[in-house]
Design a protein around this motif. Structure first.
Motif, mmCIF file in Angstrom:
data_model
loop_
_atom_site.group_PDB
_atom_site.id
_atom_site.type_symbol
_atom_site.label_atom_id
_atom_site.label_comp_id
_atom_site.label_asym_id
_atom_site.label_seq_id
_atom_site.Cartn_x
_atom_site.Cartn_y
_atom_site.Cartn_z
ATOM 1 N N PRO A 23 0.817 -1.236 0.000
ATOM 2 C CA PRO A 23 0.000 0.000 0.000
ATOM 3 C C PRO A 23 0.843 1.275 0.000
ATOM 4 O O PRO A 23 0.463 2.264 -0.645
ATOM 5 C CB PRO A 23 -0.818 -0.121 1.293
ATOM 6 N N HIS A 24 1.988 1.276 0.685
ATOM 7 C CA HIS A 24 2.872 2.445 0.680
ATOM 8 C C HIS A 24 3.392 2.725 -0.733
ATOM 9 O O HIS A 24 3.488 3.884 -1.157
ATOM 10 C CB HIS A 24 4.064 2.243 1.618
ATOM 11 N N ILE A 25 3.751 1.664 -1.439
ATOM 12 C CA ILE A 25 4.272 1.814 -2.803
ATOM 13 C C ILE A 25 3.162 2.313 -3.722
ATOM 14 O O ILE A 25 3.373 3.218 -4.538
ATOM 15 C CB ILE A 25 4.878 0.496 -3.308
ATOM 16 N N ASN A 26 1.975 1.726 -3.591
ATOM 17 C CA ASN A 26 0.840 2.166 -4.409
ATOM 18 C C ASN A 26 0.529 3.642 -4.174
ATOM 19 O O ASN A 26 0.267 4.385 -5.129
ATOM 20 C CB ASN A 26 -0.398 1.316 -4.119
ATOM 21 N N ASP A 27 0.558 4.079 -2.916
ATOM 22 C CA ASP A 27 0.302 5.487 -2.602
ATOM 23 C C ASP A 27 1.362 6.394 -3.228
ATOM 24 O O ASP A 27 1.044 7.468 -3.742
ATOM 25 C CB ASP A 27 0.275 5.708 -1.086
ATOM 26 N N PHE A 28 2.618 5.942 -3.171
ATOM 27 C CA PHE A 28 3.704 6.723 -3.767
ATOM 28 C C PHE A 28 3.503 6.859 -5.274
ATOM 29 O O PHE A 28 3.591 7.964 -5.830
ATOM 30 C CB PHE A 28 5.046 6.069 -3.439
ATOM 31 N N ILE A 29 3.208 5.763 -5.945
ATOM 32 C CA ILE A 29 2.985 5.808 -7.395
ATOM 33 C C ILE A 29 1.829 6.749 -7.714
ATOM 34 O O ILE A 29 1.914 7.579 -8.619
ATOM 35 C CB ILE A 29 2.729 4.395 -7.958
ATOM 36 N N ALA A 30 0.738 6.637 -6.952
ATOM 37 C CA ALA A 30 -0.448 7.475 -7.195
ATOM 38 C C ALA A 30 -0.147 8.962 -7.008
ATOM 39 O O ALA A 30 -0.805 9.807 -7.626
ATOM 40 C CB ALA A 30 -1.582 7.037 -6.272
ATOM 41 N N GLN A 38 9.438 1.815 -13.635
ATOM 42 C CA GLN A 38 9.824 0.860 -12.604
ATOM 43 C C GLN A 38 9.904 1.560 -11.261
ATOM 44 O O GLN A 38 10.188 2.752 -11.201
ATOM 45 C CB GLN A 38 11.195 0.249 -12.902
ATOM 46 N N VAL A 39 9.691 0.783 -10.212
ATOM 47 C CA VAL A 39 9.941 1.285 -8.868
ATOM 48 C C VAL A 39 10.976 0.373 -8.214
ATOM 49 O O VAL A 39 10.848 -0.855 -8.243
ATOM 50 C CB VAL A 39 8.660 1.404 -8.004
ATOM 51 N N LEU A 40 12.014 0.996 -7.707
ATOM 52 C CA LEU A 40 13.019 0.298 -6.911
ATOM 53 C C LEU A 40 12.597 0.433 -5.455
ATOM 54 O O LEU A 40 12.271 1.529 -4.998
ATOM 55 C CB LEU A 40 14.399 0.932 -7.104
ATOM 56 N N VAL A 41 12.591 -0.680 -4.746
ATOM 57 C CA VAL A 41 12.317 -0.680 -3.307
ATOM 58 C C VAL A 41 13.578 -1.220 -2.652
ATOM 59 O O VAL A 41 14.034 -2.316 -2.989
ATOM 60 C CB VAL A 41 11.095 -1.565 -2.966
ATOM 61 N N PHE A 42 14.162 -0.449 -1.721
ATOM 62 C CA PHE A 42 15.467 -0.788 -1.153
ATOM 63 C C PHE A 42 15.432 -0.684 0.358
ATOM 64 O O PHE A 42 15.085 0.359 0.916
ATOM 65 C CB PHE A 42 16.531 0.152 -1.731
ATOM 66 N N ILE A 110 10.138 -3.444 -9.427
ATOM 67 C CA ILE A 110 8.823 -3.886 -9.878
ATOM 68 C C ILE A 110 8.367 -2.970 -11.016
ATOM 69 O O ILE A 110 8.441 -1.738 -10.896
ATOM 70 C CB ILE A 110 7.799 -3.831 -8.720
ATOM 71 N N PRO A 111 7.877 -3.552 -12.112
ATOM 72 C CA PRO A 111 7.382 -2.727 -13.215
ATOM 73 C C PRO A 111 6.124 -1.947 -12.815
ATOM 74 O O PRO A 111 5.310 -2.423 -12.018
ATOM 75 C CB PRO A 111 7.039 -3.740 -14.312
ATOM 76 N N ILE A 112 6.002 -0.770 -13.406
ATOM 77 C CA ILE A 112 4.781 0.035 -13.298
ATOM 78 C C ILE A 112 4.181 0.080 -14.697
ATOM 79 O O ILE A 112 4.851 0.463 -15.658
ATOM 80 C CB ILE A 112 5.087 1.461 -12.815
#
Length: 147
Positions: A23-30, A38-42, A110-112
């Motif tokens: 959900p944090h990643i989805n909120d960031f993309i939105a 792409q989103v890098l999560v580190f 992860i691809p967007i």
């Protein structure tokens, strides 16, 4: 193509704990105009890790049991000889946590697609605390094309 960064904080509990950060990643993309990229999560810690897997309660417990078998806390580790190295007063004996982290990953890419994570039906991005309890940070970086 823009590159956008964000850091989130997670307050973790003691021991092995798994947190769904999708959900944090989805909120960031939105919050961005990125539609494809792409989103890098580190993970920025040596006793944490990231994984993409199913966020199902019983599986999460199985993962914890599996990790404890890989590197039992009760085994003898040289890193735990705290008297032989310079460490803060509150330094934990956590060699087992470092070893577990080495068997996992510190990052995921992860691809967007069309402004959404291209995860499979049952996939979630999981943050694994292997030591805790601490305030942890996870770094996100989106790269891609805007709408």
């Amino acid at each position: 193509m823009p590159i956008i960064n964000k850091v989130i904080e997670i307050e973790t509990e003691q021991g092995i704990n798994i947190y769904n950060i999708t959900p944090h990643i989805n909120d960031f993309i939105a919050s961005t105009s990125i539609k494809n990229g792409q989103v890098l999560v580190f993970s920025r810690h040596t006793t944490t890790a990231l994984a993409i897997n199913e966020n199902e309660e019983r599986l999460l417990e199985d993962i914890k049991v599996f990790l404890r078998k890989l590197a039992p806390e009760s085994d003898r580790y040289l890193h735990n000889d705290l008297h032989l190295r310079v460490v803060p007063e509150d330094e934990p004996m956590n060699a087992h946590s470092h070893l577990m982290a080495m068997m996992l990953s510190t990052s995921e890419v992860i691809p967007i697609v069309d402004g959404k994570l291209a995860l499979g039906t049952w996939q979630s991005v999981l943050f694994l605390e292997l030591d805790g309890a601490r305030k942890r940070t996870v770094f996100f970086q989106i790269y891609g094309e805007s709408a």
